[in-house]
Design a protein around this motif. Sequence first.
Motif, PDB file in Angstrom:
ATOM      1  N   ARG A  12       5.104 -50.516   1.795  1.00 22.21           N
ATOM      2  CA  ARG A  12       4.437 -51.630   2.306  1.00 22.21           C
ATOM      3  C   ARG A  12       3.340 -51.130   3.290  1.00 22.21           C
ATOM      4  N   GLY A  13       3.140 -49.814   3.526  1.00 23.63           N
ATOM      5  CA  GLY A  13       2.343 -49.275   4.196  1.00 23.63           C
ATOM      6  C   GLY A  13       0.880 -49.313   3.969  1.00 23.63           C
TER       7      GLY A  13
ATOM      8  N   PRO B  40      -4.694 -52.591   5.076  1.00 21.79           N
ATOM      9  CA  PRO B  40      -3.336 -53.314   5.237  1.00 21.79           C
ATOM     10  C   PRO B  40      -2.849 -53.896   3.937  1.00 21.79           C
ATOM     11  N   GLN B  41      -1.691 -53.748   3.449  1.00 29.83           N
ATOM     12  CA  GLN B  41      -1.150 -54.596   2.551  1.00 29.83           C
ATOM     13  C   GLN B  41      -0.895 -56.130   2.956  1.00 29.83           C
TER      14      GLN B  41
ATOM     15  N   GLU C 241       0.266 -45.079   3.418  1.00 27.59           N
ATOM     16  CA  GLU C 241       0.972 -44.377   4.377  1.00 27.59           C
ATOM     17  C   GLU C 241       2.512 -45.027   4.318  1.00 27.59           C
ATOM     18  N   MET C 242       3.264 -44.166   4.535  1.00 30.05           N
ATOM     19  CA  MET C 242       4.825 -44.414   4.564  1.00 30.05           C
ATOM     20  C   MET C 242       5.302 -45.242   5.811  1.00 30.05           C
TER      21      MET C 242
ATOM     22  N   LEU D  37      -0.290 -49.960  -8.713  1.00 30.12           N
ATOM     23  CA  LEU D  37      -1.382 -50.347  -7.956  1.00 30.12           C
ATOM     24  C   LEU D  37      -0.789 -51.383  -6.864  1.00 30.12           C
ATOM     25  N   LEU D  38      -0.443 -50.724  -5.880  1.00 27.29           N
ATOM     26  CA  LEU D  38       0.231 -51.862  -4.727  1.00 27.29           C
ATOM     27  C   LEU D  38      -0.860 -52.870  -4.444  1.00 27.29           C
ATOM     28  N   PRO D  39      -0.457 -53.923  -4.108  1.00 29.12           N
ATOM     29  CA  PRO D  39       0.949 -54.541  -3.629  1.00 29.12           C
ATOM     30  C   PRO D  39       2.112 -54.750  -4.604  1.00 29.12           C
TER      31      PRO D  39
END
Length: 304
Positions: free
Chosen positions: A147-148, A196-197, A140-141, A113-115
């Motif tokens: 970090r996308g 956004p991250q 998104e890559m 689960l980003l970040p």
Amino acid sequence: MISADWRFLDAIVRTPVPLAAVVQVSWGKQIPSRSPLSPIKTVIGRGQEGMWRRLAKRRIPLLRLTASDCAGALPELLSQTRANVGLSYKNPIFPSEVLEVPPLGIINLHPSLLPAYRGALPLVWMAQDYCLEGGVTVHEMSRRADRGAILAQAPFQIRHGMSEDEIEHELIVNRGVPLAIRTLEQLAAGERPAQPQPSKSPTPVARFKSDSGIWEMIDWSDWSLAHLHHFLRQRPFWEHRLPTPCGWRRHVRWEIGEACRGTPQHAPGDITPTRLGYRIEHRDGFVVVRPRPSVSRLMSAVRS
């Protein structure tokens, strides 16, 4: 679709999603040759050979590349196939020349689960923290790894002792692929729910480590026996620590069995042979290493 994991490729190929082409990436310097069991797997539809057969049946082009060849070969392939969007999993960081070819960009599936847990080995670093809150992120890559902008996420609970293969089956087949398909449908409809991250992650970067490096991540003085058992169950990074096998032990693979409490017989981290395998010592007991039959190793023994 681009991935170094044939299980992810196969899970997508089994869906009705229209595919312009499939790129299977190898992290080695050369593309691996087929195993002696490849003809059998092709017939019964198992493994990556079964995936290749399904691709051929759907007449979907397959390109096998090494990771180092991706930057040079992918721009032309993406242009020729006129792919609207790329779908990625377990790949190297692509340069702008690759990312900018598909009109809708390239989206990536990340097994956390980003970040949190950005990096190459999120599941290993999660196990090091004894973190059982699993999840998958579609994002998104970009030129900066993981970090996308986030497009979708799905959490799930990791059970104690789940191996990396078991966790990846859950996050690919049950969570990741359905999530990726819904995201692709949204993109096709002109929707892009990108979030956004933050610049900083709440966890350290899950950097790649060799098997010996993963072994060094173990804290023998602090970890509980349950924590050690869960970490060892992740992947067989500990195999290089086993004593040199002889006799029947040369013809089997090994897996982590149960954790047993008791009085330690050796120092924590020592690996000692038993009648039917080995034991990895802990200050509160030991973890069993048991044999697992291996057809490929038995065939190698017969040929030799």
